[in-house]
Design a protein around this motif. Structure first.
Motif, mmCIF file in Angstrom:
data_model
loop_
_atom_site.group_PDB
_atom_site.id
_atom_site.type_symbol
_atom_site.label_atom_id
_atom_site.label_comp_id
_atom_site.label_asym_id
_atom_site.label_seq_id
_atom_site.Cartn_x
_atom_site.Cartn_y
_atom_site.Cartn_z
ATOM 1 N N GLY A 153 0.810 -1.209 0.000
ATOM 2 C CA GLY A 153 0.000 0.000 0.000
ATOM 3 C C GLY A 153 0.841 1.256 0.000
ATOM 4 O O GLY A 153 2.053 1.213 -0.265
ATOM 5 N N PHE A 154 0.203 2.382 0.305
ATOM 6 C CA PHE A 154 0.873 3.672 0.299
ATOM 7 C C PHE A 154 0.458 4.478 1.535
ATOM 8 O O PHE A 154 -0.674 4.390 2.000
ATOM 9 C CB PHE A 154 0.511 4.473 -0.956
ATOM 10 C CG PHE A 154 1.010 3.864 -2.240
ATOM 11 C CD1 PHE A 154 2.255 4.196 -2.733
ATOM 12 C CD2 PHE A 154 0.223 2.960 -2.941
ATOM 13 C CE1 PHE A 154 2.713 3.630 -3.915
ATOM 14 C CE2 PHE A 154 0.672 2.394 -4.122
ATOM 15 C CZ PHE A 154 1.921 2.737 -4.617
ATOM 16 N N CYS A 202 5.508 -2.622 1.521
ATOM 17 C CA CYS A 202 5.174 -3.968 1.069
ATOM 18 C C CYS A 202 4.425 -4.717 2.160
ATOM 19 O O CYS A 202 4.513 -4.385 3.342
ATOM 20 C CB CYS A 202 6.443 -4.747 0.700
ATOM 21 S SG CYS A 202 7.386 -4.005 -0.649
ATOM 22 N N ASN A 210 4.321 10.410 -0.635
ATOM 23 C CA ASN A 210 3.671 9.206 -1.150
ATOM 24 C C ASN A 210 4.633 8.048 -0.938
ATOM 25 O O ASN A 210 5.453 7.728 -1.788
ATOM 26 C CB ASN A 210 3.315 9.373 -2.625
ATOM 27 C CG ASN A 210 2.459 8.223 -3.131
ATOM 28 O OD1 ASN A 210 1.940 7.428 -2.356
ATOM 29 N ND2 ASN A 210 2.315 8.128 -4.440
ATOM 30 N N CYS A 211 4.558 7.434 0.248
ATOM 31 C CA CYS A 211 5.518 6.409 0.651
ATOM 32 C C CYS A 211 4.915 5.033 0.462
ATOM 33 O O CYS A 211 3.858 4.723 1.026
ATOM 34 C CB CYS A 211 5.912 6.635 2.106
ATOM 35 S SG CYS A 211 7.019 5.382 2.781
ATOM 36 N N ALA A 212 5.576 4.163 -0.318
ATOM 37 C CA ALA A 212 5.096 2.801 -0.571
ATOM 38 C C ALA A 212 5.604 1.854 0.501
ATOM 39 O O ALA A 212 6.697 2.030 1.043
ATOM 40 C CB ALA A 212 5.554 2.340 -1.947
ATOM 41 N N LYS A 228 0.272 8.434 2.513
ATOM 42 C CA LYS A 228 0.327 9.729 1.843
ATOM 43 C C LYS A 228 0.065 10.856 2.834
ATOM 44 O O LYS A 228 -0.648 10.683 3.820
ATOM 45 C CB LYS A 228 -0.706 9.782 0.710
ATOM 46 C CG LYS A 228 -0.513 8.672 -0.331
ATOM 47 C CD LYS A 228 -1.587 8.705 -1.407
ATOM 48 C CE LYS A 228 -1.392 7.566 -2.393
ATOM 49 N NZ LYS A 228 -2.404 7.563 -3.465
#
Length: 242
Positions: free
Chosen positions: A148-149, A173, A169-171, A151
């Protein structure tokens, strides 16, 4: 300081709390929004009841001059105090019986309500409000099958919906855990709670992650503060002599 019991104490009530400073009247205030919901039945539901505890008087009182709309507040999420007002995430039914999310605002000086629209994001995402410096911000979590992200939205001009900008906007896992945004450190770094197991902070520009090395509680909240010489066990509008 232990507050007296509020006026509305029915166990079936759903209460959301806010705290802030009324600069106009030099007074600290605690605000309770109390609701009883019946599935958004507009024929039965009423706007939340509003009561305010004033440090100056040491008492709770009901607010009837301005009432919020019929809405459901995210009671477990923290509120944000910025620009002299309290902000809660809320939702209500709009035309076509769709759920519409928005930000409910209560001005502590004039004790009136208004609404601020969210940026153009899905109402199904998880989000919370916070304060970053002197700015009002929205923390958004988007979950996907593989991760996900996280934000961060900042309102550059307070109250102007078109001024929402996305700063982060940080992804992440799926194997890394699902972060929950808590707030900000004094140096401006973003703070996350990973599955109630660890707290980490992240630098906006470099996205460098640092373990804060303390064990989180079951429900961890973060908020900003301003140092003050006010004595909470004394009325705010009286002089204190020594």
């Amino acid at each position: 300081m232990k507050l007296p019991s509020p006026n509305l104490t029915d166990q079936t009530c759903y209460a959301s709390i806010g705290f802030g400073f009324d600069a106009k009247n030099n007074d600290f205030k605690v605000v309770r929004l109390v609701s009883i919901f019946k599935g958004f039945d507009f024929e039965k539901d009423q706007p939340p009841a509003v009561e305010v505890f004033s440090l100056a008087t040491g008492e709770w009182r009901m607010v009837t001059a301005s009432l919020p709309p019929i809405c459901l507040l995210h009671g477990c999420e923290p509120q944000a105090f910025v620009n002299g007002a309290l902000h809660w995430l809320a939702c209500k039914r709009s035309a076509g019986f769709k759920i519409h999310s928005f930000i409910l605002v209560f001005d502590l000086e004039d004790e009136v309500f208004c609404e601020i629209q969210l940026p153009n994001i899905s109402s199904e995402l998880q989000y919370s409000v916070a304060v970053y410096g002197n700015y009002f911000v929205l923390l958004q979590t988007e979950r996907l099958l593989c991760g996900g992200f996280q934000k961060l939205w900042l309102m550059e001009e307070y109250g102007v919906v078109s001024s929402w900008v996305k700063l982060l906007n940080c992804a992440f896992c799926l194997g890394e855990g699902i972060p929950r945004a808590i707030g900000f450190r004094r140096n401006g770094k973003f703070v996350f709670d990973f599955n109630q197991e660890e707290h980490v902070s992240e630098e906006f520009e470099t996205q460098e992650i640092k373990d804060l090395l303390f064990t989180p509680c079951l429900c961890t909240l973060g908020d900003s503060y301003v140092e003050s010489l006010v004595l909470l066990d004394k009325p705010a509008n009286t002089a204190v002599t020594y």
